[in-house]
Scaffold this active site. Structure first.
Site, PDB file in Angstrom:
ATOM      1  N   SER A 232      34.753  62.356  24.554  1.00  0.00           N
ATOM      2  CA  SER A 232      35.126  61.802  25.844  1.00  0.00           C
ATOM      3  C   SER A 232      34.697  62.731  26.991  1.00  0.00           C
ATOM      4  O   SER A 232      33.506  62.994  27.143  1.00  0.00           O
ATOM      5  CB  SER A 232      36.627  61.517  25.838  1.00  0.00           C
ATOM      6  OG  SER A 232      36.933  60.482  26.727  1.00  0.00           O
TER       7      SER A 232
ATOM      8  N   ASP B   7      35.103  50.403  23.266  1.00  0.00           N
ATOM      9  CA  ASP B   7      35.789  51.546  23.864  1.00  0.00           C
ATOM     10  C   ASP B   7      36.177  51.215  25.298  1.00  0.00           C
ATOM     11  O   ASP B   7      35.312  50.986  26.144  1.00  0.00           O
ATOM     12  CB  ASP B   7      34.872  52.769  23.817  1.00  0.00           C
ATOM     13  CG  ASP B   7      35.590  54.072  24.123  1.00  0.00           C
ATOM     14  OD1 ASP B   7      36.537  54.055  24.928  1.00  0.00           O
ATOM     15  OD2 ASP B   7      35.194  55.114  23.576  1.00  0.00           O
TER      16      ASP B   7
ATOM     17  N   HIS C 225      38.827  54.183  21.119  1.00  0.00           N
ATOM     18  CA  HIS C 225      38.165  55.227  21.906  1.00  0.00           C
ATOM     19  C   HIS C 225      37.518  56.255  20.991  1.00  0.00           C
ATOM     20  O   HIS C 225      38.172  56.786  20.093  1.00  0.00           O
ATOM     21  CB  HIS C 225      39.208  55.893  22.801  1.00  0.00           C
ATOM     22  CG  HIS C 225      38.662  56.939  23.726  1.00  0.00           C
ATOM     23  ND1 HIS C 225      37.434  56.819  24.357  1.00  0.00           N
ATOM     24  CD2 HIS C 225      39.173  58.132  24.137  1.00  0.00           C
ATOM     25  CE1 HIS C 225      37.229  57.885  25.109  1.00  0.00           C
ATOM     26  NE2 HIS C 225      38.267  58.702  24.978  1.00  0.00           N
TER      27      HIS C 225
END
Length: 552
Positions: free
Chosen positions: A258, A489, A517
């Protein structure tokens, strides 16, 4: 409502676990010593030779224009050699008695000394928290893989301590797994600006008002004014290169989740010749200004909200009704209605609309198995009028433990973003255009408070302005980089991965089909491809697509 483009790196956990305590990261809250300073420099003026006679001066012989001297950077900078040459002293980490199921002493801890200001290395230092789990087969050791779980605000130290077996066996056997806390996070000069009671009100209010962001900005300035200008991602990337050298690695092997993909991207731009095997999972698009990035993220959560609601409506027990086309609207109406009629909980705390939306966002980070848990949580709130479980989801998202204590991730999130140039916010016509774009792309999830998307975080009153700006990454790294994107996502939409892979140039896009995610934790196919790259340097073939693991 506060959103993060990188809050969670692991699959969503069970509802009971979400209600468990979230232990605060350790570390002092004192600002680092030293203040930024700019050394005054004087450029010598050319000296005109005195003329001894009135005779004309000879015609000068043409000379080549001198090539400007390029200041060495990174390891080549003499002023940084002491930092790059330091030896790390490893010792068993102190066990945290609050984490009964985790033995932190099973891994090793150390601190890395870095300059507060890389432009002025003599202006003070920071101690960076680092942890490692040594390779299980040291005789077959390849090197070290540095990890970052996201955020901004995620602690690499905590990630390795709490997830020592995150990687598969082959990687754990042949790599040291190393976690580093970026500046302002965890054990590296953590930024903790608000007391817990103030934060409860600050996070839960349904009427933030124009001074909401200033409350945090003023508190951070009062406690960390000298530190705030040095918390940007680029500074943390330079710390990571110092760590690479201190680990004895010629090239950096790195796994970023991320927001951790942004750290990896900036590293590839800053130190292209030091790029080893980089894996960037759940990609952030560095070219988007933060406001636009937030709008695209809200669009991703809007898609997931509709998908979850339709999924729920097909189940025998769903508080959103049986019509898939109306289910998402019914949920949004309920959540927004809590502004007028908030729910109480067994502890006496109040579930506001803001906290309820935050709890739903937490649930949307997962796949269908997490959606089943979210359905149970919403049934308690919508059918039974009890907000305990949904408030527990919000607390998990906000990193609030059962005793009411917060860790520093929320303030680090703001401080790092603002240091990364998020002070360049839209105004006037540009702001109105941003609101219109948000309403078109995320009509349900944004109507609660549109400004929470555009100004997340709110850097308008932040005490300094950063020179950093969003831009396409211009990496000249020759080594291939693997970018992982997941089609469902919500937090880091798949388009981000496509754009980042294109920006990096020598990058391969590895795709996971499915909700949730990031990719590595959701798919054996992704894990196999990533592990092969880390262990052998074999990047997956272009166009490789993987299915998610069946829901457990």
């Amino acid at each position: 409502m506060i959103t993060r483009f990188s809050r969670r790196a692991l699959p969503a956990v069970a509802a009971a676990a979400l209600l468990a305590a979230c232990t605060s990261s350790g570390g002092s809250t004192d600002a680092a010593p030293g203040t930024p300073s700019t050394a005054a420099t004087t450029t010598p003026s050319p000296t005109d030779p005195a003329s001894a006679t009135a005779a004309p001066a000879p015609t000068p012989t043409p000379t080549a224009t001198p090539t400007p001297t390029v200041k060495p950077t990174g390891q080549a900078d003499p002023a940084l050699q002491a930092f790059y040459g330091q030896q790390l002293g490893w010792a068993a980490c102190a066990d945290d008695p609050k984490t009964a199921k985790i033995d932190e002493s099973a891994v090793q801890c150390t601190t890395l000394k870095v300059p507060l200001d890389y432009a002025d290395p003599g202006a003070g230092t920071l101690d960076v928290a680092v942890v490692r789990k040594p390779a299980a087969k040291p005789d077959q050791r390849i090197g070290a893989v540095v990890v970052n779980p996201g955020g901004p605000g995620g602690t690499g130290v905590g990630f390795v301590q709490r997830n020592p077996d995150y990687f598969q066996k082959g990687v754990r056997e042949r790599f040291d797994t190393v976690g580093i806390d970026p500046r302002g996070v965890g054990g590296t000069s953590p930024v903790n600006c608000l007391d817990d009671r103030t934060r409860d009100d600050w996070l839960g209010t349904d009427d933030p008002g124009p001074e909401h962001g200033k409350v945090l900005a003023d508190a951070c300035q009062a406690k960390y004014g000298k530190l705030l200008p040095f918390l940007g991602t680029r500074d943390s990337v330079r710390d990571m290169d110092v760590l690479r050298a201190a680990l004895g690695e010629q090239k950096l092997t790195y796994f970023g989740l991320s927001y951790g993909t942004y750290i990896g991207s900036v590293y590839a731009e800053e130190f292209p010749d030091r790029v080893g095997r980089l894996v960037l999972d759940g990609a952030v698009d560095p070219s988007l200004p933060l406001a636009q990035h937030n709008i695209e993220q809200y669009a991703g959560f809007e898609r997931s909200l509709n998908a979850f609601a339709a999924y729920c409506a097909k189940k025998s027990s769903c508080p959103l009704g049986k019509d898939p086309d109306k289910a998402a609207g019914k949920l949004a109406d309920f959540l927004d209605g809590l502004k007028q009629k908030p729910l109480t909980t067994s502890t006496g705390r109040v579930l506001t609309s803001t906290l309820a939306w935050t709890g739903v966002i937490e649930g949307l980070y997962g796949d269908e198995s997490a959606w089943d848990q979210l359905r149970t949580v919403l049934t308690q709130a919508m059918a039974n009028g009890k907000g305990d479980l949904l408030l527990g989801y919000a607390d998990s998202y906000n990193r609030r433990d059962k005793d009411g204590h917060y860790n520093v991730s929320a303030d680090a999130y703001t401080a790092i973003h603002c240091a990364d140039g998020a002070t360049d916010v839209p105004t006037g016509d540009a702001l109105q255009a941003a609101y219109a774009d948000l309403a078109a792309k995320a009509p349900l999830i944004s109507r609660h408070d549109p400004s929470a998307a555009v100004f997340d975080p709110d850097c308008r009153t932040w005490p300094f302005r950063s020179a950093e700006r969003s831009h396409p990454i211009a990496s000249k790294a020759q080594a291939p980089i693997v970018v992982v994107g997941s089609t469902g996502d919500a937090a880091t939409p798949y388009a981000n991965a496509e754009k980042l892979a294109a920006q990096l140039g020598n990058a391969v896009l590895l795709t996971r089909e499915g909700e949730g995610h990031t990719g590595y934790g959701w798919s054996a196919c992704i894990r196999t491809a990533v592990d092969a790259f880390l262990l052998e340097g074999a990047a997956p073939a272009a166009g490789t697509r993987c299915a998610s693991d069946p829901a457990q």
